[in-house]
Design a protein around this motif. Structure first.
Motif, PDB file in Angstrom:
ATOM      1  N   PRO A 150      -6.910   4.667  -1.453  1.00  0.00           N
ATOM      2  CA  PRO A 150      -8.275   4.839  -0.950  1.00  0.00           C
ATOM      3  C   PRO A 150      -8.281   5.133   0.542  1.00  0.00           C
ATOM      4  CG  PRO A 150      -7.803   2.514  -1.291  1.00  0.00           C
ATOM      5  CD  PRO A 150      -6.645   3.283  -1.865  1.00  0.00           C
ATOM      6  N   GLY A 151      -9.172   6.025   0.939  1.00  0.00           N
ATOM      7  CA  GLY A 151      -9.308   6.317   2.356  1.00  0.00           C
ATOM      8  C   GLY A 151      -8.207   7.197   2.912  1.00  0.00           C
ATOM      9  N   VAL A 152      -7.377   7.752   2.039  1.00  0.00           N
ATOM     10  CA  VAL A 152      -6.325   8.641   2.512  1.00  0.00           C
ATOM     11  C   VAL A 152      -6.697  10.062   2.109  1.00  0.00           C
ATOM     12  CG1 VAL A 152      -3.885   9.250   2.286  1.00  0.00           C
ATOM     13  CG2 VAL A 152      -4.553   6.851   2.288  1.00  0.00           C
ATOM     14  N   ASP A 153      -6.665  10.959   3.065  1.00  0.00           N
ATOM     15  CA  ASP A 153      -6.933  12.358   2.764  1.00  0.00           C
ATOM     16  C   ASP A 153      -5.805  12.864   1.858  1.00  0.00           C
ATOM     17  OD1 ASP A 153      -7.498  15.015   2.678  1.00  0.00           O
ATOM     18  OD2 ASP A 153      -7.112  15.404   4.811  1.00  0.00           O
ATOM     19  N   PRO A 154      -6.146  13.271   0.615  1.00  0.00           N
ATOM     20  CA  PRO A 154      -5.079  13.664  -0.319  1.00  0.00           C
ATOM     21  C   PRO A 154      -4.227  14.811   0.223  1.00  0.00           C
ATOM     22  CG  PRO A 154      -7.254  13.829  -1.367  1.00  0.00           C
ATOM     23  CD  PRO A 154      -7.485  13.367   0.031  1.00  0.00           C
ATOM     24  N   PHE A 184      -2.862   4.717  -5.983  1.00  0.00           N
ATOM     25  CA  PHE A 184      -4.171   4.250  -5.542  1.00  0.00           C
ATOM     26  C   PHE A 184      -4.184   4.225  -4.021  1.00  0.00           C
ATOM     27  CE2 PHE A 184      -5.992   3.019  -9.595  1.00  0.00           C
ATOM     28  CZ  PHE A 184      -4.868   2.975 -10.403  1.00  0.00           C
ATOM     29  N   ARG A 229      -3.048   6.083   6.942  1.00  0.00           N
ATOM     30  CA  ARG A 229      -4.429   5.705   6.719  1.00  0.00           C
ATOM     31  C   ARG A 229      -5.000   5.168   8.016  1.00  0.00           C
ATOM     32  NH1 ARG A 229      -7.608   1.830   2.576  1.00  0.00           N
ATOM     33  NH2 ARG A 229      -6.411   0.111   3.416  1.00  0.00           N
ATOM     34  N   LEU A 275      -7.849   3.212   9.907  1.00  0.00           N
ATOM     35  CA  LEU A 275      -8.879   2.209   9.680  1.00  0.00           C
ATOM     36  C   LEU A 275      -9.888   2.258  10.819  1.00  0.00           C
ATOM     37  CD1 LEU A 275      -6.967  -0.914   8.367  1.00  0.00           C
ATOM     38  CD2 LEU A 275      -8.074   0.912   7.110  1.00  0.00           C
ATOM     39  N   PRO A 324     -10.455   2.277  -5.109  1.00  0.00           N
ATOM     40  CA  PRO A 324      -9.945   3.523  -5.670  1.00  0.00           C
ATOM     41  C   PRO A 324     -10.235   3.614  -7.162  1.00  0.00           C
ATOM     42  CG  PRO A 324      -8.134   2.006  -5.219  1.00  0.00           C
ATOM     43  CD  PRO A 324      -9.366   1.404  -4.615  1.00  0.00           C
ATOM     44  N   ARG A 370      -8.594  12.301  -7.318  1.00  0.00           N
ATOM     45  CA  ARG A 370     -10.016  12.036  -7.570  1.00  0.00           C
ATOM     46  C   ARG A 370     -10.335  10.606  -7.173  1.00  0.00           C
ATOM     47  NH1 ARG A 370     -12.944  12.170 -13.334  1.00  0.00           N
ATOM     48  NH2 ARG A 370     -12.962   9.951 -12.940  1.00  0.00           N
ATOM     49  N   ASP A 371     -11.372  10.426  -6.417  1.00  0.00           N
ATOM     50  CA  ASP A 371     -11.871   9.096  -6.034  1.00  0.00           C
ATOM     51  C   ASP A 371     -10.772   8.192  -5.459  1.00  0.00           C
ATOM     52  OD1 ASP A 371     -14.359   9.873  -7.031  1.00  0.00           O
ATOM     53  OD2 ASP A 371     -13.902   9.115  -9.033  1.00  0.00           O
ATOM     54  N   GLY A 372      -9.890   8.761  -4.675  1.00  0.00           N
ATOM     55  CA  GLY A 372      -8.862   7.942  -4.041  1.00  0.00           C
ATOM     56  C   GLY A 372      -7.668   7.607  -4.918  1.00  0.00           C
ATOM     57  N   VAL A 373      -7.632   8.205  -6.118  1.00  0.00           N
ATOM     58  CA  VAL A 373      -6.469   8.016  -6.995  1.00  0.00           C
ATOM     59  C   VAL A 373      -5.780   9.366  -7.147  1.00  0.00           C
ATOM     60  CG1 VAL A 373      -5.643   7.259  -9.255  1.00  0.00           C
ATOM     61  CG2 VAL A 373      -7.673   6.196  -8.256  1.00  0.00           C
ATOM     62  N   VAL A 406     -13.169   4.537  -8.338  1.00  0.00           N
ATOM     63  CA  VAL A 406     -14.608   4.400  -8.559  1.00  0.00           C
ATOM     64  C   VAL A 406     -15.300   5.650  -8.011  1.00  0.00           C
ATOM     65  CG1 VAL A 406     -16.671   3.052  -8.050  1.00  0.00           C
ATOM     66  CG2 VAL A 406     -14.488   1.893  -8.385  1.00  0.00           C
ATOM     67  N   ASP A 421     -16.167   7.565  -0.191  1.00  0.00           N
ATOM     68  CA  ASP A 421     -15.340   8.686   0.232  1.00  0.00           C
ATOM     69  C   ASP A 421     -13.895   8.410  -0.153  1.00  0.00           C
ATOM     70  OD1 ASP A 421     -14.401  10.984   1.480  1.00  0.00           O
ATOM     71  OD2 ASP A 421     -14.274  10.019   3.439  1.00  0.00           O
ATOM     72  N   ASN A 422     -13.380   9.180  -1.097  1.00  0.00           N
ATOM     73  CA  ASN A 422     -11.982   9.012  -1.500  1.00  0.00           C
ATOM     74  C   ASN A 422     -11.633   7.588  -1.902  1.00  0.00           C
ATOM     75  OD1 ASN A 422     -10.382  11.298  -1.688  1.00  0.00           O
ATOM     76  ND2 ASN A 422     -10.292  11.523   0.540  1.00  0.00           N
ATOM     77  N   GLY A 423     -12.519   6.939  -2.633  1.00  0.00           N
ATOM     78  CA  GLY A 423     -12.246   5.574  -3.087  1.00  0.00           C
ATOM     79  C   GLY A 423     -12.465   4.512  -2.032  1.00  0.00           C
ATOM     80  N   GLU A 424     -13.006   4.914  -0.898  1.00  0.00           N
ATOM     81  CA  GLU A 424     -13.277   3.972   0.182  1.00  0.00           C
ATOM     82  C   GLU A 424     -14.787   3.838   0.328  1.00  0.00           C
ATOM     83  OE1 GLU A 424     -11.007   3.584   4.358  1.00  0.00           O
ATOM     84  OE2 GLU A 424     -12.502   5.157   4.342  1.00  0.00           O
ATOM     85  N   PHE A 471       0.831  -1.206   0.000  1.00  0.00           N
ATOM     86  CA  PHE A 471       0.000   0.000   0.000  1.00  0.00           C
ATOM     87  C   PHE A 471       0.861   1.250   0.000  1.00  0.00           C
ATOM     88  CE2 PHE A 471      -2.596   3.330   1.743  1.00  0.00           C
ATOM     89  CZ  PHE A 471      -3.838   3.103   1.171  1.00  0.00           C
ATOM     90  N   PRO A 472       0.547   2.274  -0.780  1.00  0.00           N
ATOM     91  CA  PRO A 472      -0.475   2.290  -1.819  1.00  0.00           C
ATOM     92  C   PRO A 472       0.036   1.680  -3.115  1.00  0.00           C
ATOM     93  CG  PRO A 472       0.564   4.438  -1.654  1.00  0.00           C
ATOM     94  CD  PRO A 472       1.221   3.568  -0.632  1.00  0.00           C
TER      95      PRO A 472
END
Lengths: 153, 136
Positions: free
Chosen positions: A62-66, A60, A84, A86, B50, A129-132, B52, B112-115, A43-44
């Motif tokens: 996901p769930g990480v504040d950019p 990639f 990250r 959880l 991520p 965008r969207d975790g990417v 999506v 949220d952010n791909g999660e 990860f990532p």
């Protein structure tokens, strides 16, 4: 009634990847690999690509504040750092929830990538965008593709 | 992850209005890693998807089957050649079997952010009750 207990003894990946692990073990590449190569699933996860003008890194995360992702570049070495969080217990007094499955990784992470030579670190930009997170690293002028004109005599 | 955030949730399609996901699968989809945990009034599924967006996400409940799928969309510039890829694929897909105690009408999801977080509320009759131990 105790068949269910096996799941508490499984590693982080929850047995999801047992086949891959078995195959990796059987067909492990004993040859030399890049010094910064990482096992699959680290990860990532990252994809790399290039156009004539720039190198693109897709992170990639996901769930990480950019905004909390720390991206730095020195020469052609790109470093990504972040954290990250959880789901877990909110406060010390709260009880841990009952987990049925835990396949995702959490906590602090950092990844270092070797990029092709000749990227311009100063002109690098990143957007999410969207975790990417897409990181665009323009190539220096001397690295860009040039068209060579054939002169006729 | 407060209850209040669930107001602009993705609508969860029920059996009648479902898209047939099977027909869209031309290649092997990726299996999104997921955490599943139990709370007093609900079961929560948190999955990494991520790439999506809210629009690309599809959540279906068919009988006892929960299907999560999503199209991976990453903006790539014209003429990009991939040199290295850890994520290969255009879709995530995963299914879970729900228990009878889940209130299917009240399932909600949030991206949220791909999660992805899916909340599977338990029916009122299945909420925990404190059992009092009587002494003899």
């Amino acid at each position: 009634m105790f068949e269910d207990l096996w799941r508490f003894a499984t590693p982080q990946l929850g047995g999801r990847d047992w086949l891959r692990e078995m195959l990796d073990d059987a067909f492990l590449d004993r040859g030399a690999s890049d010094i910064r190569a990482v096992p699959r699933g680290t990860f990532p996860m990252v994809n790399l690509g290039a156009t004539d003008d720039a190198v693109y890194v897709y992170v990639f995360a996901p769930g990480v504040d950019p905004k909390a992702l720390d991206i730095s570049i020195q020469d052609n070495v790109l470093t990504l750092r972040g954290e990250r969080r959880l789901p877990g217990k909110g406060t010390d007094t709260e009880q841990w929830p009952v987990f049925h499955r835990r396949e995702r990784m959490g906590g602090h992470f950092s990844r270092v990538l070797t990029l092709p030579e000749g990227v311009d670190g100063d002109a690098t930009e990143a957007f999410s965008r969207d975790g990417v997170i897409q990181i665009k690293l323009p190539k220096r002028a001397e690295q860009k593709r040039r068209k060579i004109e054939v002169k006729a005599q | 992850m407060s209850q209040g955030k669930n107001t602009d949730d993705q609508q969860v399609a029920t059996q009648g209005q479902s898209r047939n996901v099977a027909t869209q699968r031309s290649e092997r989809p990726l299996l999104p890693p997921a955490d599943i945990y139990e709370e007093a009034d609900a079961i929560r599924v948190v999955a990494d998807m991520p790439g999506v967006s809210k629009d690309g996400l599809n959540i279906e409940v068919d009988g006892t089957e929960l299907t999560i799928s999503g199209d991976i969309r990453v903006d790539t510039p014209e003429g990009l050649t991939a040199s290295y890829a850890e994520i290969r694929g255009s879709q995530y897909y995963r299914q879970f079997i729900l228990g009878r105690e889940i209130d299917k009408e009240r399932i909600s999801a949030e991206m949220d952010n791909g999660e992805l977080t899916v909340v599977l509320p338990k029916k009122e009759s299945h909420r925990p009750r404190q059992i009092e131990v009587k002494t003899a």
